[in-house]
Design an enzyme around this catalytic site. Structure first.
Site, PDB file in Angstrom:
ATOM      1  N   ASP A 209      37.155  47.107  44.572  1.00 16.80           N
ATOM      2  CA  ASP A 209      37.944  46.165  43.799  1.00 16.80           C
ATOM      3  C   ASP A 209      37.032  45.615  42.699  1.00 16.80           C
ATOM      4  O   ASP A 209      35.810  45.816  42.733  1.00 16.80           O
ATOM      5  CB  ASP A 209      38.442  45.053  44.718  1.00 16.80           C
ATOM      6  CG  ASP A 209      39.226  43.980  43.994  1.00 16.80           C
ATOM      7  OD1 ASP A 209      40.014  44.330  43.095  1.00 16.80           O
ATOM      8  OD2 ASP A 209      39.043  42.788  44.313  1.00 16.80           O
TER       9      ASP A 209
ATOM     10  N   ASP B  70      37.545  42.013  40.811  1.00 16.39           N
ATOM     11  CA  ASP B  70      37.343  40.563  40.844  1.00 16.39           C
ATOM     12  C   ASP B  70      36.756  40.116  42.177  1.00 16.39           C
ATOM     13  O   ASP B  70      37.310  40.398  43.242  1.00 16.39           O
ATOM     14  CB  ASP B  70      38.663  39.837  40.592  1.00 16.39           C
ATOM     15  CG  ASP B  70      39.176  40.054  39.180  1.00 16.39           C
ATOM     16  OD1 ASP B  70      38.442  39.715  38.235  1.00 16.39           O
ATOM     17  OD2 ASP B  70      40.299  40.583  39.027  1.00 16.39           O
TER      18      ASP B  70
ATOM     19  N   ASP C  96      37.362  41.761  48.272  1.00 13.06           N
ATOM     20  CA  ASP C  96      37.081  40.386  48.711  1.00 13.06           C
ATOM     21  C   ASP C  96      38.249  39.782  49.472  1.00 13.06           C
ATOM     22  O   ASP C  96      38.075  38.766  50.145  1.00 13.06           O
ATOM     23  CB  ASP C  96      36.766  39.503  47.499  1.00 13.06           C
ATOM     24  CG  ASP C  96      38.008  39.238  46.644  1.00 13.06           C
ATOM     25  OD1 ASP C  96      38.521  40.215  46.051  1.00 13.06           O
ATOM     26  OD2 ASP C  96      38.464  38.094  46.584  1.00 13.06           O
TER      27      ASP C  96
END
Length: 524
Positions: free
Chosen positions: A84, A86, A381
């Protein structure tokens, strides 16, 4: 008294025969047994245990760069690494949270006509932690453990904490039913997704599971407190919906501002380049799947890895719209025309290195690239939108990047925490062992111990966050967030570059935990 057995074994190891002899006098007893047990001996037991603890060496520090395993993971099996963007590849300065908060606040005033006075509200990063739940109907922000129990002292209406009796008046219990906490969950993985979540009509609770939700929690709580302080009637459901919509609407503007001032908002990890160099030199394939627009990702990745960052990646997918990317097979890939930053209309039959793709779905990705199961390790995250589906339904191995670990481990390593938490465990064992003595004098002593235990719990909690404590623990139990993290992530760490400390052929092993019915210690 099992806990006293442990302490006895500690004494044998320490060679302190005086303590050993005194503690060994106490037999294992239950409430129905007769005993010769005085209040003086209870007090002496307390003093002996306290002296024992003070004689012990404090535990070694936790390595903040460590990678922690929930499930055994052999990196020799991993041929493909996915990421990912961000808060996985990119870590942000707190200025991004301030920006999101301020932009959302402006939308509340300009679009939703909230009082102009809320413009004076300021973002407080110290108020909340990730992983909290928000009861939309009652307007309450709270911390739950893995059993859906509310942690006392960690439930707030606005910025005002509720007393235990107020919690009982509302819910009838500290333990919330599963349907109430998870009634809104959707998708094959049975989870909720994205910041404030993806909700159905019967939504009761929102789980705030990513770092972008921090400004939302703060704004929501502060506006509620403003209404309360100024005797302005409000309904918690529209307030929640307005804040959620306001924050959701500002992401395009936030992306533009951050991409124009990337050095102000992004934290550059100098070891990230080394991480990708190691993967490429080991022959690994690498891909990126992000919900963010490509121009925003390109600005950030160029800052983090250099202008040629795309050379590291075999596949790049932007605007992926996770979690739909993992669940909706009717969303084809679209190629991005980089000259005009618009998608092309032709079909995508293969995924080529050097090109940028939009939307798409996991089924097509796996078919085109022939990436399957345990040979793929994907990092994100967010336990839900990044990791849940690929872990539960596709057999991918998963890693979670939890930036708060840096701070949490710093708290764990401080001497004050080690002393308080260690004595807290011994004191609780002492309470457990002696609680069945029912005469008035003994009960008063046990109550004093329980009061001390409660004070220690509050003090250790405040070391992490004065309102909600640790992201990962509620006194004795893991948090609800921890339970999800441990379920969906094979490994977790504070940043990707921590993996530089391990071979690409390393095997991560979970720590063997002691089950409640097993030996408390294998070494006596």
């Amino acid at each position: 008294m099992p806990s006293l057995r442990i302490l006895g074994s500690m004494l044998w190891a320490s060679g302190r025969s005086g303590f050993k002899q005194r503690i060994a006098k106490y037999p294992i007893m239950c409430a129905t047994q007769c005993r010769d047990y005085s209040e003086e001996r209870l007090q002496q037991s307390y003093q002996d245990h306290k002296a024992l603890w003070e004689s012990k060496k404090l535990p070694d520090d936790v390595n903040p760069r460590a990678v922690f395993a929930n499930n055994e993971l052999d990196l020799r099996d991993v041929e493909v690494y996915g990421f990912d963007y961000d808060y996985t590849l990119a870590n942000y300065e707190s200025s991004v949270e301030h920006l999101i908060y301020d932009l959302g606040k402006k939308v509340l005033i300009s679009k939703y006509k909230y009082p102009d006075e809320i413009k004076d509200l300021q973002y407080n990063r110290e108020f909340a932690v990730r992983g909290l739940h928000y009861d939309i109907e009652h307007g309450l922000l709270m911390k739950l453990d893995q059993f859906q129990q509310i942690q006392n002292g960690s439930i707030y209406r606005g910025l005002t904490d509720l007393k235990p009796e107020e919690v009982i008046d509302i819910y009838g219990s500290r333990s919330l039913p599963l349907y109430y906490v998870e009634g809104h969950l959707r998708g094959n993985s049975g989870e909720q997704y994205h910041s404030m979540g993806k909700f159905s009509c019967d939504t009761k609770m929102a789980h705030l599971a990513d770092l972008f939700s921090m400004p939302e929690m703060c704004l929501l709580s502060q506006v509620a407190q403003f209404f309360s302080d100024n005797n302005i009637p409000y309904h918690s459901v529209p307030l929640f919906n307005d804040v959620k919509a306001a924050i959701g609407s500002i992401h395009p503007e936030m992306h533009r501002i951050v991409s124009r001032n990337i050095g102000e908002y992004l934290i550059k990890d100098p070891n990230l380049v080394t991480f990708f160099e190691r993967l490429k030199s080991s022959g690994k394939e690498i891909f990126l799947i992000t919900n963010s627009p490509f121009y925003f990702v390109n600005a950030g990745m160029s800052y983090l890895l250099g202008e040629n960052w795309r050379d590291y990646f075999d596949v790049v997918v932007a605007n992926a719209k996770k979690p739909a990317f993992f669940t909706d097979s009717m969303r084809p890939f679209r190629e991005l025309n980089e000259a005009i930053l618009m998608q092309t209309w032709g079909p995508v039959d293969k995924l080529e290195k050097g090109k940028i793709y939009l939307e798409g779905n996991l089924k097509q990705l796996q078919r085109m690239k022939e990436w399957q199961g345990q040979h793929v390790l994907y990092f994100g995250d967010h336990p839900y939108s990044d990791l849940a589906d690929v872990s539960l339904n596709h057999g991918w191995r998963t890693g979670a990047i939890i930036w708060e670990l840096d701070y949490e481990i710093q708290c764990l390593n401080c001497e004050n925490y080690k002393k308080m938490s260690g004595w807290l465990m011994i004191l609780q064992g002492l309470i457990e062992s002696c609680q069945d003595f029912e005469d008035e004098g003994s009960r008063k002593i046990i109550e004093q111990w329980e009061e001390e235990r409660d004070r220690l719990r509050k003090e250790t909690k405040k070391l992490f966050n004065p309102h909600f404590g640790s992201v990962f623990r509620t006194h004795d139990n893991p948090t609800y967030f921890s339970r999800r993290l441990f379920r969906f992530a094979d490994i977790y760490t504070s940043r990707l570059s921590n993996l530089n400390d391990y071979s690409v052929n390393h095997t991560f092993y979970p720590r063997r935990g002691v089950l409640p019915h097993e030996y408390k210690s294998l070494f006596v």
